[in-house]
Write a protein that holds these residues in place. Structure first.
Motif, PDB file in Angstrom:
ATOM      1  N   TYR A  67      -1.532   2.900  -6.975  1.00  7.43           N
ATOM      2  CA  TYR A  67      -2.171   1.788  -7.704  1.00  7.43           C
ATOM      3  C   TYR A  67      -3.424   2.215  -8.465  1.00  7.43           C
ATOM      4  O   TYR A  67      -4.202   1.370  -8.900  1.00  7.43           O
ATOM      5  CB  TYR A  67      -2.493   0.655  -6.713  1.00  7.43           C
ATOM      6  N   TYR A  99      -3.121  -6.723  -6.050  1.00 10.05           N
ATOM      7  CA  TYR A  99      -2.810  -7.587  -4.915  1.00 10.05           C
ATOM      8  C   TYR A  99      -4.012  -8.412  -4.495  1.00 10.05           C
ATOM      9  O   TYR A  99      -5.146  -7.914  -4.499  1.00 10.05           O
ATOM     10  CB  TYR A  99      -2.321  -6.753  -3.724  1.00 10.05           C
ATOM     11  N   ARG A 138      -0.091 -12.130   1.048  1.00  9.78           N
ATOM     12  CA  ARG A 138      -0.438 -11.336  -0.131  1.00  9.78           C
ATOM     13  C   ARG A 138       0.204 -11.958  -1.368  1.00  9.78           C
ATOM     14  O   ARG A 138       1.375 -12.321  -1.342  1.00  9.78           O
ATOM     15  CB  ARG A 138       0.072  -9.899   0.040  1.00  9.78           C
ATOM     16  N   TYR A 168       1.525  -0.527   3.846  1.00  6.66           N
ATOM     17  CA  TYR A 168       2.851  -0.450   3.228  1.00  6.66           C
ATOM     18  C   TYR A 168       3.833  -0.011   4.327  1.00  6.66           C
ATOM     19  O   TYR A 168       3.626   1.028   4.961  1.00  6.66           O
ATOM     20  CB  TYR A 168       2.776   0.573   2.090  1.00  6.66           C
ATOM     21  N   ASN A 199      -2.589  -1.315  -0.840  1.00  4.78           N
ATOM     22  CA  ASN A 199      -1.516  -2.276  -0.669  1.00  4.78           C
ATOM     23  C   ASN A 199      -1.424  -2.515   0.832  1.00  4.78           C
ATOM     24  O   ASN A 199      -1.213  -1.557   1.565  1.00  4.78           O
ATOM     25  CB  ASN A 199      -0.205  -1.677  -1.184  1.00  4.78           C
ATOM     26  N   LYS A 237       3.952   1.402 -10.886  1.00  6.20           N
ATOM     27  CA  LYS A 237       2.824   0.472 -10.908  1.00  6.20           C
ATOM     28  C   LYS A 237       1.887   0.771 -12.067  1.00  6.20           C
ATOM     29  O   LYS A 237       1.079  -0.060 -12.443  1.00  6.20           O
ATOM     30  CB  LYS A 237       2.058   0.548  -9.585  1.00  6.20           C
ATOM     31  N   PHE A 275       2.992  -6.592   7.113  1.00  5.65           N
ATOM     32  CA  PHE A 275       2.375  -5.282   6.847  1.00  5.65           C
ATOM     33  C   PHE A 275       1.702  -4.727   8.102  1.00  5.65           C
ATOM     34  O   PHE A 275       1.069  -3.675   8.036  1.00  5.65           O
ATOM     35  CB  PHE A 275       1.316  -5.409   5.744  1.00  5.65           C
ATOM     36  N   PHE A 320      10.659  -6.562   2.742  1.00  2.69           N
ATOM     37  CA  PHE A 320      11.025  -7.283   1.522  1.00  2.69           C
ATOM     38  C   PHE A 320      12.472  -7.785   1.569  1.00  2.69           C
ATOM     39  O   PHE A 320      12.815  -8.763   0.931  1.00  2.69           O
ATOM     40  CB  PHE A 320      10.746  -6.421   0.279  1.00  2.69           C
ATOM     41  N   ILE A 371       7.039  -9.568  -3.807  1.00  2.00           N
ATOM     42  CA  ILE A 371       7.086  -8.110  -3.976  1.00  2.00           C
ATOM     43  C   ILE A 371       6.328  -7.697  -5.237  1.00  2.00           C
ATOM     44  O   ILE A 371       6.310  -8.441  -6.225  1.00  2.00           O
ATOM     45  CB  ILE A 371       8.552  -7.609  -3.997  1.00  2.00           C
ATOM     46  N   GLY A 372       5.710  -6.539  -5.181  1.00  2.00           N
ATOM     47  CA  GLY A 372       4.936  -6.051  -6.328  1.00  2.00           C
ATOM     48  C   GLY A 372       5.841  -5.445  -7.383  1.00  2.00           C
ATOM     49  O   GLY A 372       5.803  -4.237  -7.610  1.00  2.00           O
TER      50      GLY A 372
HETATM   51  C1  MLT Z   1       5.132  -3.977  -2.607  1.00  3.75           C
HETATM   52  O1  MLT Z   1       5.338  -5.120  -2.995  1.00  3.75           O
HETATM   53  O2  MLT Z   1       4.454  -3.736  -1.613  1.00  3.75           O
HETATM   54  C2  MLT Z   1       5.724  -2.849  -3.381  1.00  3.75           C
HETATM   55  O3  MLT Z   1       6.214  -3.280  -4.586  1.00  3.75           O
HETATM   56  C3  MLT Z   1       6.814  -2.241  -2.638  1.00  3.75           C
HETATM   57  C4  MLT Z   1       7.147  -0.911  -3.188  1.00  3.75           C
HETATM   58  O4  MLT Z   1       6.438  -0.366  -4.021  1.00  3.75           O
HETATM   59  O5  MLT Z   1       8.154  -0.366  -2.733  1.00  3.75           O
END
Ligand code: MLT
Length: 391
Positions: free
Chosen positions: A206, A325, A366, A131, A175, A237, A357, A16, A40-41
């Motif tokens: 998640y 996602y 993603r 991840y 993820n 999350k 990833f 990221f 980014i999540g």
């Molecule tokens: C992601 O986008 O994969 C997550 O937000 C990253 C994270 O939770 O550190």
């Protein structure tokens, strides 16, 4: 001094961070651009009022001699650990002792730190794509990693390892692919771990995004899992705590690892902020639950909007039904970074390149459904206008 030579096996930048550098470069050249961020999540909905009130009250307590607090317990306050057990695990028929639950500053740190418990001489199996923190933490420790391919051909659900492994990282809902496991599928992994005396590190960050009733929210819903699994949870999350910071790890006594994790935390961790723990506690109040449900519903709607929108454009897209996602195949045989660059340069949409990833993520990007609804709609319009694949 000699540095940890295993760091030289890491990619130069964390995924990221790498994306952020590209986005900053683009913005410096196009300062007036309105970027639509679906990379980014990171959450976008404001916190429910009851959670903010709890933090304000907690902060106020620290201003008065009678209610002031110093260090928090390394494993978190018992009132929060018990609240988690009462509201998350007991309704699923899963009893735990509060000492099996460890409050932390978030799942990301836990997933990296857990690596401290294990000898270098362990074979580790990790899903690919994944991840990045699981891989990075084990590279830093110098361990041998077996990658478990998650491809279209296996519906992004890995096969059991062909050779015995000692530690397995599983993340479901996944993820980055958004794939999920049914109870029967998860049972196979628990049985595998029991047969092979392996340990599963189950990333349940998640779980709150699951909509289908037949998908397990916790690995402990599977009989026999408490002997072979550690589970990691996040309030980021589920409740939007990416800035507040709070998560927890469940280390059942039956794994034999609970005293080691306690020992590790006492040495290397000085406890999660009191204000954050009060905020986490407030998520379990009726108003907290309602506020969180409303926000999750918003993200779930955004996820199905993105999934359906991409498919209507004529793109191949997966996930998004029980996960925030959406895993989208690049058109025209592009690789992940090429698709990412097209989206950034021509649509001003930020995604995450699938190859970041892992190698099996090549050819995908993603999209995160934590974006706000109008941005997602506009992003789909821009992508459609640019790619023009299907009316
Ligand atoms: C992601 O986008 O994969 C997550 O937000 C990253 C994270 O939770 O550190």
């Amino acid at each position: 001094m000699k540095i940890n030579s295993h760091y030289s096996a890491l990619p130069a930048h964390y995924l990221f961070h790498d994306i952020d550098l590209r986005v900053q470069t683009y913005l410096s050249q196009h300062p007036d651009t309105r970027l639509l961020r679906m990379g980014i999540g990171d959450v976008t909905r404001p916190l429910p009022r009851v959670i903010v009130d709890a933090m304000q009250r907690a902060a106020e307590e620290l201003a008065h001699e009678e209610t002031f607090r110093g260090y928090c317990p390394e494993n978190g306050y018992e009132w929060l650990r018990q609240t988690i057990i009462d509201h998350f695990f007991l309704p699923r028929g899963i009893p735990f002792h509060p000492d099996e639950v460890f409050i932390s500053e978030g799942a990301g740190s836990d997933l990296g730190n857990l690596s401290d418990l294990f000898d270098r001489d362990n074979k580790v199996a990790i899903m690919d794509p994944t991840y990045p923190a699981y891989v990075d933490a084990n590279i830093m420790a110098g361990r041998e990693i077996t990658l478990l391919p998650c491809l279209r051909e296996n519906n992004f659900v890995p096969d059991l390892p062909a050779q015995p492994v000692d530690i397995i990282y599983l993340c479901f809902p996944n993820n980055p692919t958004g794939a999920v496991l049914t109870r029967d599928q998860l049972r196979l992994w628990v049985e595998y771990a029991r047969r092979n005396h392996s340990l599963i590190i189950f990333d349940a960050a998640y779980e709150a995004h699951i909509s289908s009733p037949d998908i397990p929210h916790s690995i402990y819903e599977i009989e026999g899992a408490r002997e072979v699994a550690i589970e990691v949870h996040s309030f980021s999350k589920s409740a939007g705590f990416t800035s507040v910071r709070c998560g927890y790890v469940v280390v059942p006594f039956e794994t034999g690892l609970q005293p080691l994790w306690m020992r590790r935390q006492c040495t290397k961790y000085n406890g999660t902020a009191y204000v954050s723990q009060r905020a986490a506690e407030a998520t379990f109040t009726p108003e907290g639950q309602k506020g969180i449900r409303d926000n999750l519903c918003y993200y779930k709607n955004t996820a199905s909007l993105i999934l359906n929108g991409l498919r209507e454009i004529g793109l191949e897209a997966y996930g998004g039904e029980n996960a925030p996602y959406i895993w989208c195949r690049a058109p025209h045989g592009w690789n992940s970074w090429t698709f990412f660059d097209h989206l950034l340069n021509h649509c001003q949409v930020v995604s995450t390149p699938g190859v970041g990833f892992g190698r099996c993520g090549e050819g995908f990007v993603r999209f995160s459904a934590f974006a706000n609804h109008p941005s997602a709609i506009e992003a789909l319009h821009r992508i459609h206008a640019y790619l023009g694949l299907r009316p």
